[in-house]
Design a protein around this motif. Structure first.
Motif, PDB file in Angstrom:
ATOM      1  N   ALA A 197       0.824  -1.208   0.000  1.00  0.00           N
ATOM      2  CA  ALA A 197       0.000   0.000   0.000  1.00  0.00           C
ATOM      3  C   ALA A 197       0.859   1.260   0.000  1.00  0.00           C
ATOM      4  O   ALA A 197       0.522   2.254  -0.662  1.00  0.00           O
ATOM      5  CB  ALA A 197      -0.924  -0.004   1.216  1.00  0.00           C
ATOM      6  N   ALA A 198       1.969   1.241   0.735  1.00  0.00           N
ATOM      7  CA  ALA A 198       2.858   2.414   0.771  1.00  0.00           C
ATOM      8  C   ALA A 198       3.432   2.706  -0.607  1.00  0.00           C
ATOM      9  O   ALA A 198       3.508   3.865  -1.041  1.00  0.00           O
ATOM     10  CB  ALA A 198       3.973   2.189   1.780  1.00  0.00           C
ATOM     11  N   THR A 199       3.841   1.661  -1.325  1.00  0.00           N
ATOM     12  CA  THR A 199       4.361   1.853  -2.682  1.00  0.00           C
ATOM     13  C   THR A 199       3.279   2.408  -3.596  1.00  0.00           C
ATOM     14  O   THR A 199       3.521   3.332  -4.385  1.00  0.00           O
ATOM     15  CB  THR A 199       4.898   0.528  -3.239  1.00  0.00           C
ATOM     16  OG1 THR A 199       5.968   0.068  -2.411  1.00  0.00           O
ATOM     17  CG2 THR A 199       5.402   0.692  -4.659  1.00  0.00           C
ATOM     18  N   CYS A 200       2.070   1.859  -3.507  1.00  0.00           N
ATOM     19  CA  CYS A 200       0.965   2.342  -4.345  1.00  0.00           C
ATOM     20  C   CYS A 200       0.633   3.801  -4.045  1.00  0.00           C
ATOM     21  O   CYS A 200       0.347   4.590  -4.962  1.00  0.00           O
ATOM     22  CB  CYS A 200      -0.262   1.459  -4.132  1.00  0.00           C
ATOM     23  SG  CYS A 200      -0.082  -0.220  -4.754  1.00  0.00           S
ATOM     24  N   ALA A 201       0.669   4.171  -2.768  1.00  0.00           N
ATOM     25  CA  ALA A 201       0.383   5.555  -2.396  1.00  0.00           C
ATOM     26  C   ALA A 201       1.413   6.504  -3.002  1.00  0.00           C
ATOM     27  O   ALA A 201       1.070   7.587  -3.491  1.00  0.00           O
ATOM     28  CB  ALA A 201       0.353   5.686  -0.872  1.00  0.00           C
ATOM     29  N   ARG A 202       2.688   6.093  -2.990  1.00  0.00           N
ATOM     30  CA  ARG A 202       3.729   6.933  -3.600  1.00  0.00           C
ATOM     31  C   ARG A 202       3.493   7.076  -5.101  1.00  0.00           C
ATOM     32  O   ARG A 202       3.657   8.165  -5.670  1.00  0.00           O
ATOM     33  CB  ARG A 202       5.112   6.332  -3.340  1.00  0.00           C
ATOM     34  CG  ARG A 202       5.600   6.490  -1.910  1.00  0.00           C
ATOM     35  CD  ARG A 202       7.096   6.218  -1.809  1.00  0.00           C
ATOM     36  NE  ARG A 202       7.428   4.838  -2.176  1.00  0.00           N
ATOM     37  CZ  ARG A 202       7.446   3.831  -1.329  1.00  0.00           C
ATOM     38  NH1 ARG A 202       7.107   4.017  -0.060  1.00  0.00           N
ATOM     39  NH2 ARG A 202       7.783   2.619  -1.736  1.00  0.00           N
ATOM     40  N   LEU A 203       3.120   5.980  -5.750  1.00  0.00           N
ATOM     41  CA  LEU A 203       2.877   6.030  -7.192  1.00  0.00           C
ATOM     42  C   LEU A 203       1.697   6.923  -7.528  1.00  0.00           C
ATOM     43  O   LEU A 203       1.739   7.705  -8.487  1.00  0.00           O
ATOM     44  CB  LEU A 203       2.643   4.615  -7.720  1.00  0.00           C
ATOM     45  CG  LEU A 203       3.851   3.670  -7.688  1.00  0.00           C
ATOM     46  CD1 LEU A 203       3.414   2.238  -7.994  1.00  0.00           C
ATOM     47  CD2 LEU A 203       4.907   4.123  -8.684  1.00  0.00           C
ATOM     48  N   LEU A 204       0.650   6.819  -6.757  1.00  0.00           N
ATOM     49  CA  LEU A 204      -0.529   7.656  -7.005  1.00  0.00           C
ATOM     50  C   LEU A 204      -0.232   9.127  -6.746  1.00  0.00           C
ATOM     51  O   LEU A 204      -0.693  10.009  -7.487  1.00  0.00           O
ATOM     52  CB  LEU A 204      -1.691   7.188  -6.116  1.00  0.00           C
ATOM     53  CG  LEU A 204      -2.359   5.874  -6.539  1.00  0.00           C
ATOM     54  CD1 LEU A 204      -3.304   5.381  -5.452  1.00  0.00           C
ATOM     55  CD2 LEU A 204      -3.113   6.051  -7.862  1.00  0.00           C
ATOM     56  N   THR A 205       0.532   9.408  -5.702  1.00  0.00           N
ATOM     57  CA  THR A 205       0.892  10.791  -5.393  1.00  0.00           C
ATOM     58  C   THR A 205       1.738  11.386  -6.514  1.00  0.00           C
ATOM     59  O   THR A 205       1.556  12.542  -6.913  1.00  0.00           O
ATOM     60  CB  THR A 205       1.644  10.856  -4.062  1.00  0.00           C
ATOM     61  OG1 THR A 205       0.806  10.318  -3.023  1.00  0.00           O
ATOM     62  CG2 THR A 205       2.012  12.287  -3.711  1.00  0.00           C
ATOM     63  N   ARG A 206       2.641  10.563  -7.049  1.00  0.00           N
ATOM     64  CA  ARG A 206       3.486  11.024  -8.147  1.00  0.00           C
ATOM     65  C   ARG A 206       2.645  11.257  -9.402  1.00  0.00           C
ATOM     66  O   ARG A 206       2.898  12.184 -10.170  1.00  0.00           O
ATOM     67  CB  ARG A 206       4.571   9.987  -8.421  1.00  0.00           C
ATOM     68  CG  ARG A 206       5.661  10.435  -9.373  1.00  0.00           C
ATOM     69  CD  ARG A 206       6.695   9.342  -9.529  1.00  0.00           C
ATOM     70  NE  ARG A 206       7.219   8.926  -8.254  1.00  0.00           N
ATOM     71  CZ  ARG A 206       7.771   7.742  -8.025  1.00  0.00           C
ATOM     72  NH1 ARG A 206       7.841   6.854  -8.993  1.00  0.00           N
ATOM     73  NH2 ARG A 206       8.247   7.443  -6.837  1.00  0.00           N
ATOM     74  N   ARG A 207       1.626  10.427  -9.584  1.00  0.00           N
ATOM     75  CA  ARG A 207       0.823  10.486 -10.810  1.00  0.00           C
ATOM     76  C   ARG A 207      -0.252  11.560 -10.743  1.00  0.00           C
ATOM     77  O   ARG A 207      -0.478  12.288 -11.711  1.00  0.00           O
ATOM     78  CB  ARG A 207       0.191   9.116 -11.058  1.00  0.00           C
ATOM     79  CG  ARG A 207      -0.652   9.017 -12.316  1.00  0.00           C
ATOM     80  CD  ARG A 207      -1.221   7.604 -12.446  1.00  0.00           C
ATOM     81  NE  ARG A 207      -2.090   7.476 -13.596  1.00  0.00           N
ATOM     82  CZ  ARG A 207      -1.695   7.220 -14.832  1.00  0.00           C
ATOM     83  NH1 ARG A 207      -0.399   7.073 -15.073  1.00  0.00           N
ATOM     84  NH2 ARG A 207      -2.546   7.111 -15.830  1.00  0.00           N
ATOM     85  N   ARG A 208      -0.953  11.654  -9.600  1.00  0.00           N
ATOM     86  CA  ARG A 208      -2.116  12.538  -9.506  1.00  0.00           C
ATOM     87  C   ARG A 208      -1.964  13.647  -8.462  1.00  0.00           C
ATOM     88  O   ARG A 208      -2.844  14.483  -8.311  1.00  0.00           O
ATOM     89  CB  ARG A 208      -3.375  11.728  -9.164  1.00  0.00           C
ATOM     90  CG  ARG A 208      -3.732  10.647 -10.153  1.00  0.00           C
ATOM     91  CD  ARG A 208      -5.075   9.994  -9.821  1.00  0.00           C
ATOM     92  NE  ARG A 208      -6.199  10.886 -10.132  1.00  0.00           N
ATOM     93  CZ  ARG A 208      -6.917  11.541  -9.236  1.00  0.00           C
ATOM     94  NH1 ARG A 208      -6.624  11.456  -7.944  1.00  0.00           N
ATOM     95  NH2 ARG A 208      -7.928  12.311  -9.602  1.00  0.00           N
ATOM     96  N   GLY A 209      -0.872  13.594  -7.687  1.00  0.00           N
ATOM     97  CA  GLY A 209      -0.678  14.603  -6.651  1.00  0.00           C
ATOM     98  C   GLY A 209      -1.232  14.198  -5.303  1.00  0.00           C
ATOM     99  O   GLY A 209      -0.912  14.802  -4.282  1.00  0.00           O
TER     100      GLY A 209
ATOM    101  N   VAL B 183       5.969  -5.274  -6.742  1.00  0.00           N
ATOM    102  CA  VAL B 183       6.356  -5.200  -5.332  1.00  0.00           C
ATOM    103  C   VAL B 183       6.507  -6.624  -4.830  1.00  0.00           C
ATOM    104  O   VAL B 183       5.514  -7.355  -4.730  1.00  0.00           O
ATOM    105  CB  VAL B 183       5.305  -4.439  -4.498  1.00  0.00           C
ATOM    106  CG1 VAL B 183       5.728  -4.391  -3.032  1.00  0.00           C
ATOM    107  CG2 VAL B 183       5.126  -3.029  -5.041  1.00  0.00           C
ATOM    108  N   CYS B 184       7.756  -7.034  -4.563  1.00  0.00           N
ATOM    109  CA  CYS B 184       7.982  -8.407  -4.111  1.00  0.00           C
ATOM    110  C   CYS B 184       8.306  -8.410  -2.619  1.00  0.00           C
ATOM    111  O   CYS B 184       8.848  -7.444  -2.080  1.00  0.00           O
ATOM    112  CB  CYS B 184       9.068  -9.094  -4.920  1.00  0.00           C
ATOM    113  SG  CYS B 184      10.703  -8.342  -4.824  1.00  0.00           S
TER     114      CYS B 184
END
Length: 491
Positions: free
Chosen positions: A35-47, A179-180
């Motif tokens: 979830a932490a990785t996904c949150a970073r990706l979403l923040t980078r993508r959509r702010g 994410v492994c």
């Protein structure tokens, strides 16, 4: 060093850890990192995470559970999360309950799922975990073909990729990020599976693991292997590499092998072959000896075979009769395939073979009898092919290709992470042979010389091709090797 472990080893480590932890702790650790990785990706993508569209593709078992728990964490941060259940009757009950409690939606209708998949900002691929075999099942296969606008994040492994081998037996879902958990899986590092992983992020979940069966160098590891001269070094103490290469038909192979050897760390290069005049004209620092390897004088390693033509059999026989390491490439490998593994029997010094899959097929036919196996089949099973060759010839094998795999007869495997598709150019293998042979002459083991040679060769190719990339020549790759050395040392 990246460490990779097979599924059986990972399962055993997970079971040992779960026996000491409260129930569900290990899954919560994995889901939190995911979830932490996904949150970073979403923040980078959509702010921000809030308001993002997230689709969770949830299969059966723990892999689907990891995805559902991660989806619940994103839903609690305001994401609009929809879970698509591929096998509703086997969905992870705890993960499903957590997602619903966080406000996530759940559907088992695949038409709805495909629509959500196509418009999501982020998709979590929790269809199949590391225990899966074969391609995607019919119910999941449409997702591999569907259009998408968002990021696909694979949970531990892209669905449809074999975790232990990297083989892809059918359709697989291509990820942008994988994410492994706990350790890398060999299939994440080896093509064709590696083509599906995107960027790979490792989440530490506390597993206690044995020594890895498969590793991949990183800059620090490569730097530790570089043979560096000391204050008392001279050209002979640094090692002399002999190069038996080139023929009337392929004189350029001699030049390219010598070019790689001169930049591989040895103190001197001794050339034997028919292209002596061309070699000295282009590289006057090369030592030239008439005749073959038997009469060339002392060297610390031999490189035999690049462009060897009609003289390859004699050069190979003479080099193998020496008591120093021998790297066999190109025409030398063709001759070795005809002679079979008995040609290496009784050697006291190690042998390094550097085939592409076509040459690997001929070597296997020489060892096992019968017609050569299809090169495309060997390419689809790179890890098994390299191990099979190493066992058959009791030699270290550097199997070239989109993923270069190095296997030694003791079972150790290293996967090369560097390179570029622009390396698919005439003569690049000759440069690699000279480079790795030079590293052998400095005293590195065949496993270290092969893996470091492939690593530097790949970095040099990236440097020569530039960004975003352009066609390169093999000689340009050789010319970029000093830059690759400096990049590794600087790290």
């Amino acid at each position: 060093m990246r460490h990779a472990h097979p599924v059986e080893t990972v399962r055993a480590a997970e079971a040992a850890l779960m026996a000491r932890l409260p129930e569900g702790t290990l899954m919560q650790r994995a889901a939190a990192g995911l979830a932490a990785t996904c949150a970073r990706l979403l923040t980078r993508r959509r702010g921000r995470v809030y308001g993002s569209r997230v689709t969770v593709l949830a299969g059966s078992g723990d892999n689907g559970g990891d995805a559902l728990y991660a989806g619940a964490a994103l839903a609690r941060r305001g994401a609009r999360v929809t879970a698509v259940l591929l096998t509703p009757e086997k969905a992870h009950p705890g993960g499903l309950a957590a997602l619903r409690a966080a406000g996530g939606r759940v559907t088992a209708e695949q038409e709805v799922g495909l629509a959500e998949f196509s418009r999501a900002d982020l998709v979590l691929d929790g269809i199949v975990g590391i225990g899966g075999r074969g391609g995607l099942r019919p119910g999941a296969a449409p997702y591999a073909r569907a259009g998408r606008s968002g990021i696909v994040v694979a949970v531990d492994l892209p669905s449809g990729v074999d975790a232990d081998t990297g083989e892809v037996a059918g359709e697989a879902l291509r990820a942008d990020v994988t994410v492994c958990f706990g350790t890398y899986k060999p299939g994440l590092l080896i093509d064709p599976g590696a083509e599906y992983t995107g960027a790979v992020q490792l989440v530490d979940i506390g597993l206690e693991l044995p020594e890895p069966e498969v590793t991949a160098l990183q800059h620090a590891d490569a730097a530790a292997l570089l043979p560096l001269p000391g204050a008392e070094s001279d050209k002979y103490r640094r090692g002399v590499v002999g190069v038996a290469a080139g023929s009337a038909r392929y004189p350029g192979a001699a030049l390219l092998a010598v070019a790689g050897a001169l930049r591989g760390g040895a103190g001197a290069v001794r050339y034997v072959g028919t292209a002596a005049e061309e070699v000295v004209r282009r590289f006057p620092e090369t030592l030239v000896t008439e005749g073959g390897p038997a009469g060339a004088g002392r060297v610390q390693a031999w490189v035999v075979g690049p462009g060897g033509g009609e003289g390859a059999r004699q050069a190979l026989t003479e080099a193998l009769a020496s008591d120093v390491p021998v790297l066999v490439d190109a025409d030398g490998l063709t001759e070795l395939g005809r002679l079979g593994p008995d040609a290496l029997a009784g050697r006291t010094a190690p042998t390094l073979l550097t085939p592409h899959t076509g040459e690997a097929a001929r070597l296997l036919a020489g060892a096992e009898g019968g017609a050569p196996p299809a090169a495309e089949d060997l390419a689809a099973a790179r890890l098994a092919t390299a191990r099979r060759l190493a066992a058959a010839y009791r030699a270290t094998v550097l199997l070239k290709g989109s993923t270069t795999v190095v296997a030694d007869p003791g079972g150790a495997v290293r996967v090369n992470p560097t390179g570029t598709s622009w390396l698919a150019t005439a003569g690049s293998g000759d440069v690699l042979a000279g480079l790795a042979g030079s590293l052998l002459a400095t005293g590195l083991s065949p496993l270290d010389a092969a893996s470091l040679g492939a690593y530097l060769h790949g970095l040099a190719a990236r440097e020569a091709a530039g960004d975003p990339g352009a066609p390169v020549t093999a000689l340009a790759v050789a010319g970029a090797l000093p830059t690759a050395w400096r990049a590794v040392r600087g790290a």
